[in-house]
Design an enzyme around this catalytic site. Structure first.
Site, PDB file in Angstrom:
ATOM      1  N   CYS A   2       0.831  -1.201   0.000  1.00 43.41           N
ATOM      2  CA  CYS A   2       0.000   0.000   0.000  1.00 43.41           C
ATOM      3  C   CYS A   2       0.872   1.261   0.000  1.00 43.41           C
ATOM      4  CB  CYS A   2      -0.954   0.037   1.177  1.00 43.41           C
ATOM      5  SG  CYS A   2      -2.123  -1.325   1.244  1.00 43.41           S
ATOM      6  N   ARG A  27       5.918  -1.021  -4.189  1.00 46.67           N
ATOM      7  CA  ARG A  27       5.499  -1.600  -2.921  1.00 46.67           C
ATOM      8  C   ARG A  27       4.481  -2.724  -3.113  1.00 46.67           C
ATOM      9  NH1 ARG A  27       6.580   2.010   1.503  1.00 46.67           N
ATOM     10  NH2 ARG A  27       4.785   1.248   2.655  1.00 46.67           N
ATOM     11  N   TRP A  77      -3.169  -2.738  -1.615  1.00 44.47           N
ATOM     12  CA  TRP A  77      -2.869  -4.168  -1.722  1.00 44.47           C
ATOM     13  C   TRP A  77      -3.951  -4.879  -0.922  1.00 44.47           C
ATOM     14  CZ3 TRP A  77      -1.252  -8.349   1.389  1.00 44.47           C
ATOM     15  CH2 TRP A  77      -0.628  -9.412   0.712  1.00 44.47           C
ATOM     16  N   ASN A 101      -3.208   2.552   5.202  1.00 47.16           N
ATOM     17  CA  ASN A 101      -2.325   1.388   5.117  1.00 47.16           C
ATOM     18  C   ASN A 101      -2.436   0.623   6.427  1.00 47.16           C
ATOM     19  OD1 ASN A 101      -1.463   2.481   2.721  1.00 47.16           O
ATOM     20  ND2 ASN A 101       0.605   2.959   3.417  1.00 47.16           N
ATOM     21  N   GLY A 102      -2.415  -0.706   6.365  1.00 49.43           N
ATOM     22  CA  GLY A 102      -2.461  -1.498   7.582  1.00 49.43           C
ATOM     23  C   GLY A 102      -3.752  -2.279   7.698  1.00 49.43           C
ATOM     24  N   GLU A 485      17.618 -18.880  -1.267  1.00 52.46           N
ATOM     25  CA  GLU A 485      17.386 -17.545  -1.818  1.00 52.46           C
ATOM     26  C   GLU A 485      17.234 -17.613  -3.335  1.00 52.46           C
ATOM     27  OE1 GLU A 485      17.032 -13.330  -2.131  1.00 52.46           O
ATOM     28  OE2 GLU A 485      16.540 -14.844  -0.627  1.00 52.46           O
ATOM     29  N   LYS A 489      13.872 -16.404  -5.393  1.00 51.92           N
ATOM     30  CA  LYS A 489      13.892 -15.427  -6.472  1.00 51.92           C
ATOM     31  C   LYS A 489      13.195 -15.972  -7.723  1.00 51.92           C
ATOM     32  CE  LYS A 489      15.657 -12.019  -4.510  1.00 51.92           C
ATOM     33  NZ  LYS A 489      14.837 -12.457  -3.368  1.00 51.92           N
ATOM     34  N   GLU A 492       9.447 -15.967  -7.125  1.00 51.62           N
ATOM     35  CA  GLU A 492       8.864 -14.638  -6.997  1.00 51.62           C
ATOM     36  C   GLU A 492       8.552 -13.989  -8.342  1.00 51.62           C
ATOM     37  OE1 GLU A 492      10.352 -12.175  -3.178  1.00 51.62           O
ATOM     38  OE2 GLU A 492      11.976 -12.901  -4.452  1.00 51.62           O
ATOM     39  N   HIS A 508      16.955 -38.355   0.570  1.00 52.57           N
ATOM     40  CA  HIS A 508      15.938 -38.632   1.589  1.00 52.57           C
ATOM     41  C   HIS A 508      14.550 -38.175   1.149  1.00 52.57           C
ATOM     42  CE1 HIS A 508      18.895 -40.000   4.466  1.00 52.57           C
ATOM     43  NE2 HIS A 508      19.615 -38.911   4.228  1.00 52.57           N
ATOM     44  N   LYS A 607       6.331  -5.061  -1.747  1.00 53.33           N
ATOM     45  CA  LYS A 607       7.718  -4.817  -1.351  1.00 53.33           C
ATOM     46  C   LYS A 607       7.856  -4.709   0.160  1.00 53.33           C
ATOM     47  CE  LYS A 607      12.072  -3.832  -2.003  1.00 53.33           C
ATOM     48  NZ  LYS A 607      12.985  -4.903  -2.420  1.00 53.33           N
TER      49      LYS A 607
END
Length: 612
Positions: A2, A27, A77, A101-102, A485, A489, A492, A508, A607
Site C-alpha cells: 500500500c 510496494r 494491496w 495502510n495497515g 534464496e 527469487k 517470486e 531422503h 515490497k
C-alpha cells in the site's frame, strides 16, 4: 505494501499525487485512487478510483479533468475484500475521504456499532470503518484533527491514515500507529507520504511521525500531536536520496538495475571500515561493546530474503565467535513458547524496517525483558531501527524491485561484520585474522563486479528454464541458504515452482522428483564440502536429471552431457555466499524475461509488508 500520498499547496497537486503513486508502485498494489477538494465557498469532494495500475487511474483523472490544491492518493494491496474499484481507496463518509495502510483488527465490532448509529457501508474493507468513525467523532469535535485523534484511539491494529474533509478544505490530517508515515516540508506547501521516494519530486525536508502521532498539513505549516494528544515537534531530516536514485536509467527493469548496483552498494555499506586496522564494536552503536561481549546466545528474527541472510549469519557467528545461534521467521516467532534470557542478543533484519511481523516480534522480545536488541536495516529513521538499542544501517540505496537483491548482499556484509566483532570481543579472532577478514570484505565490490560478467551466459541458461514448471536448487553448509534464496527469487518473479534442499538431503525424498524435465541448480564453491556435493550431483545425473552448476575455479566440475557449468572466480572463503547469490539473481531475472512476467511487480506480492 500500500502507498499513501497527500498534499496541501497553492498549486494543482493532482500531478504530484499521481507521480507519487507511480514512485510507490514497487510496494505492490492492485488498485489506486485519489480524493481531492475543490471550491472555497461550497467545497466539494471529488473521488477517482481504478482497479489495476496507476496508469489507468491517471487516464481516468485526465478524462475527468481533475484539479485541486488539496488531496490524498493511495495504492491498495487487497486484504479485506477483493481488488475491485468498490474496495479501492479512498473511502468516504459524507464529505470526508480517507486512505489507509495497515489492518484494523476490531473493524467488525466498530462496523456493527456504526451501522446501529445509521452509517451505511458500501465496501468490504476495514478502512471504511475509519471514514465513518471519524465522521461520527466530527459531530462533537472542535476540528478535524481532534476528531481523528479521538477516532484512532478506538482503533486496534496497525495503520497509517490520511484524510481530507469538506469541513476543512485546506487541510490533510494524518495518523500513524505501526505503519510508516512521514511529512514533506516545502515553501508554502506541505506533503505527506508512506515512503520518502514519493516526495523526492517536491522536497527533501522530511519529518518522520512517531508511533501514535497525529498531524495536520496546510499551506501555512504543519501541526502535530503525540500519542497523548499533546502538541509536539519532530526533528526535520534532510534526505540524502535524490530523485535520480529512484529513476530507472538505462536498465530494462529496477531489478536488473539493482543487481548491477551491488558493487557500489557494498562499497557504500563497507565505507565505514575503509582504512581501519580492526573491527570495532562501535559500528553497531555506543552500547555495543558491553552488550555484544556479554551475549550468551544469538536469536535472529526476519522474514523472506532477510531470513535467508539470518541463516547465513548463523553459520558465520557460530564458526567465528563460537556462540550458539537460532534463526526464526518473524511471523512464527511470537506464536511459540519462546525461551529467551536477558543475556541473549536478539537481531532483527529488514530491508524496509517497517515489516509488521518483525516489528511485532521485536516488541514481544522486549516484553519478555530481553533488551539486547540489534537491527540491521536499509532505511534510516525506520520503526525497527528506532525500536532497537543497537543498529546498523546498510547503504544499499532505495530498492524498488519487489524481489530483493542489493538489500540482501548488503545485509550479508553487515552480518559478517557483526560476526567478526563478536568473535573479537570473545577472544576467538586474532588481530591478524581480523585484518585479513577486513581485507577480504574490502575486496568484495571488485569481486562482485567480476561475477556480474557472467550475465550473458546465465541469460542463455534462463531461456531453457522458461518452459519449465519446476526446479530444484542445491547447496551445502553456508551455501544452503543461498540455494534457498535462489529458489525464492525464481518463484517470486518467473512463477516457476522452485524448492531448495541441503544437497545431502536429496536422497531422503527430493530425488524422487528428478527427471529430464526438472532442472537442478547447484551452488558449488570450492570449500570443504565440495567433494560431498559432487557425490550429490552424481545422484542427480544417475537419474537422468540435468544440472546447472555455478562453480568456483579449480572445482573440478567440468561441462558434460547433462552438466552445464558457469565458472565464477577463485573461492572467496567465508564470503563466498555473497558472490554466489548474484548469478542466482540473474537466473531468476532472465527466466522472468523469457516468460514475459512483470519483473518488478510480481503478482500478489508487495515490497514492504506492513500487515501481519
Amino acid at each position: 505494501m500500500c502507498g499513501i500520498v497527500g498534499a496541501a499547496a497553492g498549486r494543482d497537486i493532482v500531478p504530484i499525487l499521481v507521480e507519487g503513486l507511480r514512485r510507490l508502485e514497487y510496494r505492490g498494489y492492485d488498485s489506486a485512487g485519489v480524493a481531492v477538494l475543490n471550491g472555497a465557498a461550497q467545497p466539494a469532494l471529488e473521488r477517482v478510483r481504478a482497479a489495476g495500475r496507476v496508469a489507468e487511474l491517471a487516464e481516468r483523472i485526465r478524462e475527468k479533468g481533475v484539479h485541486s490544491a488539496t488531496g490524498i492518493a493511495h495504492t491498495r494491496w487487497a486484504t479485506h475484500g477483493a481488488p475491485t474499484e468498490a474496495n479501492a481507496h479512498p473511502h468516504v463518509s459524507g464529505g470526508l475521504a480517507v486512505v489507509h495502510n495497515g489492518i484494523i483488527e476490531n473493524h467488525a465490532a466498530l462496523r456493527t456499532r456504526l451501522k446501529a448509529a445509521g452509517f451505511v457501508f458500501v465496501s468490504e474493507t476495514d478502512t471504511e470503518v475509519i471514514a465513518h468513525l471519524v465522521a461520527h467523532q466530527r459531530r462533537s469535535s472542535a476540528d478535524l484533527l481532534t476528531a481523528v485523534a479521538q477516532a484512532v484511539a478506538e482503533l486496534q491494529g496497525a495503520f497509517a491514515i490520511a484524510l481530507v474533509s469538506t469541513d476543512d478544505p485546506g487541510a490533510v490530517v494524518l495518523a500513524r500507529k505501526g505503519a510508516p508515515l512521514l511529512l514533506g516540508l516545502g515553501e508554502g506547501e506541505n506533503f505527506a507520504a508512506s515512503d520518502v521516494s514519493a516526495l523526492l519530486q517536491v522536497t527533501r525536508r522530511i519529518v518522520y511521525l512517531e508511533e501514535g502521532d497525529c498531524a495536520e498539513i496546510r499551506t501555512a505549516g504543519v501541526r502535530m500531536l503525540d500519542a497523548g494528544g499533546r502538541p509536539v515537534e519532530r526533528k526535520v531530516h534532510l534526505s540524502d536520496l535524490s530523485a535520480d536514485a529512484v529513476d530507472l536509467g538505462p536498465y530494462r527493469h529496477y531489478m536488473q538495475k539493482e543487481i548491477f548496483e551491488q558493487p557500489g552498494a557494498l562499497a557504500n555499506t563497507l565505507e565505514i571500515v575503509q582504512g581501519t586496522a580492526s573491527v570495532q564494536a562501535g559500528l553497531f552503536g555506543g552500547e555495543a561493546e558491553d552488550l555484544l561481549r556479554d551475549a550468551r546466545r544469538v536469536q535472529i528474527i526476519a522474514c523472506g530474503t532477510s531470513y535467508h541472510a539470518g541463516l547465513v549469519a548463523g553459520y558465520w557467528i557460530e564458526t567465528l565467535a563460537r556462540l550458539p545461534v537460532r534463526v526464526d521467521f518473524a511471523s512464527e516467532f511470537r506464536y511459540r513458547d519462546v525461551v529467551l534470557d536477558a543475556s541473549d542478543l536478539v537481531v532483527t533484519i529488514s530491508q524496509s524496517g517497517e515489516t509488521a511481523d518483525t516489528l511485532a516480534a521485536l516488541e514481544y522480545v522486549k516484553s519478555l525483558g530481553c533488551e539486547r536488541t540489534l537491527t540491521i536495516c536499509n532505511v534510516p529513521e525506520s520503526s525497527l531501527l528506532r525500536a532497537s538499542r543497537l543498529r546498523f544501517l546498510t547503504r544499499a540505496g532505495p530498492e524498488i524491485g519487489v524481489a530483493s537483491t542489493k538489500a540482501f548482499t548488503t545485509q550479508l556484509a553487515a552480518l559478517y561484520l557483526l560476526a567478526l566483532v563478536i568473535a573479537r570481543l570473545r577472544g576467538r579472532l586474532g588481530e591478524a585474522d581480523a585484518a585479513r577478514a577486513l581485507a577480504a570484505l574490502r575486496h568484495l565490490p571488485a569481486a562482485l563486479q567480476h561475477v556480474l560478467s557472467v550475465e550473458d551466459a546465465v541469460a542463455r541458461w534462463a531461456k531453457r528454464f522458461a518452459a519449465k514448471q519446476h526446479a530444484l536448487f542445491l547447496g551445502r553448509g553456508v551455501h544452503y541458504p543461498i540455494a534457498m534464496e535462489g529458489a525464492l527469487k525464481l518463484k517470486e518473479i518467473s512463477y516457476i515452482h522452485a524448492e531448495a534442499y541441503a544437497a545431502g538431503e536429496l536422497k531422503h525424498g527430493p530425488l524422487a522428483l528428478v527427471d529430464r524435465d526438472m532442472p537442478v541448480v547447484a551452488v558449488a564453491p570450492g570449500d570443504a564440502l565440495l567433494e560431498k556435493l559432487k557425490s550429490n550431483l552424481q545422484e542427480v545425473r544417475a537419474r537422468g536429471g540435468e544440472l546447472f552448476v555455478f562453480a568456483d575455479q579449480n572445482s573440478g566440475i567440468e561441462p558434460a552431457e547433462g552438466v552445464n557449468v558457469i565458472t565464477l572466480s577463485d573461492h572467496a572463503g567465508p564470503l563466498s555466499p555473497i558472490l554466489h547469490v548474484v548469478p542466482l539473481q540473474l537466473l531468476a531475472y532472465h527466466a522472468a524475461l523469457a516468460r514475459g512476467t512483470d519483473v518488478d511487480k510480481p503478482r500478489n506480492l508487495a515490497k514492504s509488508v506492513t500487515v501481519e
